[in-house]
Enzyme design. Structure first.
Site, PDB file in Angstrom:
ATOM      1  N   GLU A 254       0.864  -1.185   0.000  1.00  0.00           N
ATOM      2  CA  GLU A 254       0.000   0.000   0.000  1.00  0.00           C
ATOM      3  C   GLU A 254       0.893   1.224   0.000  1.00  0.00           C
ATOM      4  O   GLU A 254       1.775   1.337   0.847  1.00  0.00           O
ATOM      5  CB  GLU A 254      -0.908   0.007   1.229  1.00  0.00           C
ATOM      6  CG  GLU A 254      -1.955   1.106   1.131  1.00  0.00           C
ATOM      7  CD  GLU A 254      -2.217   1.856   2.419  1.00  0.00           C
ATOM      8  OE1 GLU A 254      -3.243   2.530   2.508  1.00  0.00           O
ATOM      9  OE2 GLU A 254      -1.382   1.793   3.340  1.00  0.00           O
ATOM     10  N   HIS A 325     -11.173  -0.033   3.190  1.00  0.00           N
ATOM     11  CA  HIS A 325     -11.660   0.455   4.482  1.00  0.00           C
ATOM     12  C   HIS A 325     -11.287   1.918   4.746  1.00  0.00           C
ATOM     13  O   HIS A 325     -11.673   2.461   5.778  1.00  0.00           O
ATOM     14  CB  HIS A 325     -11.099  -0.434   5.592  1.00  0.00           C
ATOM     15  CG  HIS A 325      -9.608  -0.344   5.656  1.00  0.00           C
ATOM     16  ND1 HIS A 325      -8.786  -0.827   4.657  1.00  0.00           N
ATOM     17  CD2 HIS A 325      -8.786   0.218   6.563  1.00  0.00           C
ATOM     18  CE1 HIS A 325      -7.530  -0.562   4.956  1.00  0.00           C
ATOM     19  NE2 HIS A 325      -7.501   0.058   6.111  1.00  0.00           N
TER      20      HIS A 325
HETATM   21  O1  TEU Z   1      -3.613   3.845   5.332  1.00  0.00           O
HETATM   22  C1  TEU Z   1      -2.679   4.722   4.858  1.00  0.00           C
HETATM   23  C2  TEU Z   1      -3.072   6.013   4.258  1.00  0.00           C
HETATM   24  O2  TEU Z   1      -2.212   6.779   3.915  1.00  0.00           O
HETATM   25  C3  TEU Z   1      -4.432   6.483   4.071  1.00  0.00           C
HETATM   26  O3  TEU Z   1      -5.192   5.704   3.260  1.00  0.00           O
HETATM   27  C4  TEU Z   1      -5.039   6.850   5.396  1.00  0.00           C
HETATM   28  O4  TEU Z   1      -5.946   5.908   5.824  1.00  0.00           O
HETATM   29  C5  TEU Z   1      -5.802   8.129   5.419  1.00  0.00           C
HETATM   30  O5  TEU Z   1      -6.546   8.300   4.330  1.00  0.00           O
HETATM   31  C6  TEU Z   1      -4.918   9.249   5.870  1.00  0.00           C
HETATM   32  O6  TEU Z   1      -4.233   9.905   4.878  1.00  0.00           O
HETATM   33  C7  TEU Z   1      -3.192   2.738   6.055  1.00  0.00           C
HETATM   34  C8  TEU Z   1      -4.382   1.935   6.521  1.00  0.00           C
HETATM   35  O7  TEU Z   1      -5.059   1.429   5.408  1.00  0.00           O
HETATM   36  C9  TEU Z   1      -5.230   2.791   7.397  1.00  0.00           C
HETATM   37  O8  TEU Z   1      -6.425   2.182   7.771  1.00  0.00           O
HETATM   38  C10 TEU Z   1      -4.404   3.140   8.608  1.00  0.00           C
HETATM   39  O9  TEU Z   1      -5.104   4.036   9.417  1.00  0.00           O
HETATM   40  C11 TEU Z   1      -3.060   3.749   8.226  1.00  0.00           C
HETATM   41  O10 TEU Z   1      -2.411   3.081   7.175  1.00  0.00           O
HETATM   42  C12 TEU Z   1      -2.130   3.680   9.404  1.00  0.00           C
HETATM   43  O11 TEU Z   1      -1.790   2.361   9.670  1.00  0.00           O
END
Ligand code: TEU
Length: 556
Positions: A254, A325
């Site tokens: 990701e 999510h």
């Molecule tokens: O998400 C990382 C991320 O940069 C974004 O999608 C974030 O959720 C948000 O939009 C803020 O910019 C990942 C996970 O998918 C997320 O659920 C977590 O909160 C985050 O990392 C931290 O672990």
């Protein structure tokens, strides 16, 4: 990239365990709840599950704050429950992809506890600590959830870095012991029999030497010093060699803020199989970024997706997704969740399942679940939304929640975290208890049971298209070509493989449209459509109704 490529043919389904299915009445989904629904997943036709974190956690960020990587959060079940779920999935030929959070841990993780209490001990250097004035953070970097990325710890009398919540301290990847500990953890899960990892914020692991200030006007202040940082390729190369190499697994990184040029370095000959980029789901950010709604149009969406389709062709492999999510519901965002709910949800499904790449379906997307309502900030559960809204209020940018409510109801991560809607029973059949977050009001209409009873339904369309993808090699391996790139209404592309050509033509709008679809031959035959009376053979020009999607096959 690994030599095994089952994941190119796979359709993946993401489960957010907290909101999927509760079997013990505590209002939170659990692992036995997943096991109970394996048949449902099998019938849907998916090949792999990506499971959001189920590790022990205080749940400040719903499990993305891990307190122990080798045990199961008790509200979700036990390790025995986990083993049973894995076995049941494997019995049904469904693989399991774990979510590995390696950029940060929970502040309740033993490593952090020991790091804060003993700077000179074994764990002293496990996190990013800086000494200094308790009133002056070491630099201007911001947390993704709002405010400074630094918190002063009274116990150690030093600042620690957290690119996310204050309860999510960043690990110090410069420390070889940290890398070894994470690699051990990952190997431990793979040895247990899981089939790969979705790796959380993987491109943030390497922070620039000296932690310099970021551009104060940047979108995410500091990002130029921690996104795709200087040693990231070294770390991921090591991860590949120590963990991934020689295993029959899939790895998905990701990667916030990722562009196509950088993506090419991570996949293909790089250390990973797949990445999740975000350009296409960021197209509706407003002038003030994420907490502002901007205009988007179909040509813009097509052009971003096209850039990624072409950019990785012959080089790496794409992921295709509209939801997860962290994203709001796609039918509410890109489609029309009222008048054309079925039509637009299935038009999106058509794109998701026919572009070139591995499709990721997020739980509930296959029944067209929609964005929810959040009447007050108290009804919001997401730490990201709560902190950002509080910051906007503190900074005087907005007066109160009411002012930002339309944006929250459009964008908040909670929109996709409301309980899975299984039936029109109380709490949508998700729990016998009080759900941890309110069920979406539309559950009596949109739920799995009613979708199963209705024909056609969003769910039956997903099932058909997944099956179609499986039996149509051109939809998996075929090359991709976009047609009519500047058309504001039509999304048309072809997928071609050894004499077989599939033409996908979608009227992505709520207006009728009559148009000649140039690549379509007279001899084409219809493979799928979201309108039951769509003609088998295409006459030209084609008459499209609102959100009409057609998939044709022809020889080439
Ligand atoms: O998400 C990382 C991320 O940069 C974004 O999608 C974030 O959720 C948000 O939009 C803020 O910019 C990942 C996970 O998918 C997320 O659920 C977590 O909160 C985050 O990392 C931290 O672990």
């Amino acid at each position: 990239m690994s030599e095994h490529t089952w994941w190119k043919e796979a359709v993946v389904y993401q489960i957010y365990p907290r909101s999927f299915n509760d079997t013990d009445g505590d209002g939170l989904g659990d692992i036995p709840g997943i096991t109970e629904r394996v048949e449902y997943l099998d019938e849907l036709g998916i090949d792999a599950v990506w499971l959001s974190p189920v590790y022990e956690s205080p749940q400040y960020d719903n499990g993305y704050d891990v307190a122990d990587y080798r045990s199961i959060h008790s509200e979700f079940g036990t390790m025995d429950d986990f083993d049973r779920m894995l076995e049941r999935l494997h019995d049904h030929d469904i693989r399991l992809v774990m979510d590995m959070v390696s950029n940060h841990t929970s502040s309740e993780h033993e490593w952090f506890q020991r790091s804060r209490s003993n700077p000179d001990g074994e764990y002293g250097d496990y996190y990013v600590w800086r000494e200094g004035d308790p009133d002056e953070p070491p630099n201007n970097w911001e947390s993704a959830f709002g405010g400074s990325a630094w918190t002063y710890d009274e116990e150690r009398e030093a600042w620690y870095l957290h690119l996310f919540d204050v309860h999510q301290p960043d690990l110090n990847w410069r420390n070889p012991a940290v890398r070894e500990a994470m690699f051990d953890t990952m190997n431990w899960w793979l040895d247990k029999g899981v089939d790969g990892f979705r790796l959380d914020v993987l491109n943030l692991l390497s922070k620039a030497e000296g932690l310099p200030d970021g551009d104060p006007d940047g979108e995410w202040v500091g990002e130029e010093h921690f996104v795709d940082g200087p040693r990231i390729h070294e770390y991921l190369g090591e991860m590949h060699d120590e963990v991934f190499a020689g295993r029959d697994i899939v790895t998905v990184g990701e990667m916030p803020q990722l562009d196509i040029e950088t993506a090419r370095e991570y996949v293909g000959d790089g250390p990973l199989d797949l990445v999740f980029p975000f350009e296409h789901v960021d197209i509706d950010f407003g002038e003030n970024g994420r907490w502002d709604i901007g205009e988007w149009d179909l040509t813009g969406l097509k052009s971003v997706l096209d850039e990624w389709q072409r950019g990785l062709e012959g080089h790496g492999w794409n992921t295709i997704f509209f939801e997860n999510h962290d994203q709001p519901r796609s039918v509410s965002r890109f489609g029309d969740d009222e008048e054309y709910h079925y039509e637009s949800a299935t038009a999106l499904a058509t794109i998701l399942l026919t572009l070139r790449g591995t499709p990721f379906i997020y739980q509930g997307e296959e029944i067209g679940m929609t964005n929810s309502t959040f009447e007050s900030l108290e009804s919001v559960r997401d730490v990201d939304t709560v902190r950002n809204v509080e910051e906007l209020i503190d900074d005087g940018v907005i007066e109160d929640y009411e002012e930002i409510r339309p944006v929250v109801e459009y964008r908040s991560r909670d929109n996709s975290r409301t309980p899975m809607q299984w039936s029109d029973a109380e709490h949508a059949g998700f729990t016998d208890g009080e759900p941890w977050i309110a069920v979406n009001d539309d559950y009596d209409e949109i739920n799995v049971a009613s979708e199963e009873a209705r024909s056609p339904s969003v769910l039956s369309y997903y099932r058909n298209l997944i099956a179609l993808r499986e039996e149509t090699p051109a939809l998996v391996r075929g090359s991709y070509d976009l047609h009519l790139p500047d058309d504001e209404q039509l999304y048309v592309y072809t997928r071609t493989l050894e004499g077989q050509q599939v033409v996908v033509a979608i009227n992505f709008s709520d207006l009728d449209r009559r148009a000649a679809i140039e690549p379509l031959h007279a001899g084409a035959s219809l493979l799928a459509s979201n309108y039951e009376d769509a003609p088998d053979a295409p006459g030209q020009p084609v008459e499209f109704r609102p959100y009409e999607a057609r998939v044709y096959e022809q020889s080439q």
